[in-house]
Enzyme design. Sequence first.
Site, PDB file in Angstrom:
ATOM      1  N   ARG A   1       0.829  -1.206   0.000  1.00  0.00           N
ATOM      2  CA  ARG A   1       0.000   0.000   0.000  1.00  0.00           C
ATOM      3  C   ARG A   1       0.866   1.259   0.000  1.00  0.00           C
ATOM      4  NH1 ARG A   1      -3.564  -0.589   5.061  1.00  0.00           N
ATOM      5  NH2 ARG A   1      -1.586  -1.423   5.748  1.00  0.00           N
TER       6      ARG A   1
ATOM      7  N   ASN B   1      -6.238  -2.836   2.284  1.00  0.00           N
ATOM      8  CA  ASN B   1      -6.191  -4.287   2.430  1.00  0.00           C
ATOM      9  C   ASN B   1      -7.607  -4.814   2.589  1.00  0.00           C
ATOM     10  OD1 ASN B   1      -3.391  -4.370   2.391  1.00  0.00           O
ATOM     11  ND2 ASN B   1      -3.183  -4.476   4.603  1.00  0.00           N
TER      12      ASN B   1
END
Length: 93
Positions: free
Chosen positions: A20, A38
């Site tokens: 990320r 996520n």
Amino acid sequence: MARDTAILRVTGFVQGVGFRYTTKHVAYKYDISGTVKNLDDGSVEIHAIAEEENLNKFIDAIKKGPSPGCRIEHVYIYKGAPVEDRKTFDIVY
């Protein structure tokens, strides 16, 4: 110029490896707004908005794996999907 949208769902070894964080840096490089988060199933979901050329470059970078520790199995791409219009690209926790 018109902005395109896409939702990407990335599967593989993509959680716990900085995916990320590095995706956010790639988004800045290509002037992408949106989010990355996520999912409970171990995948990562990306909502992206940008001019078509930049969006395509961003998608190509994601397919290659922006984080050195990740292992991409598949990237599901839903172009033209409804995505919240944002000014920034943020990590959603």
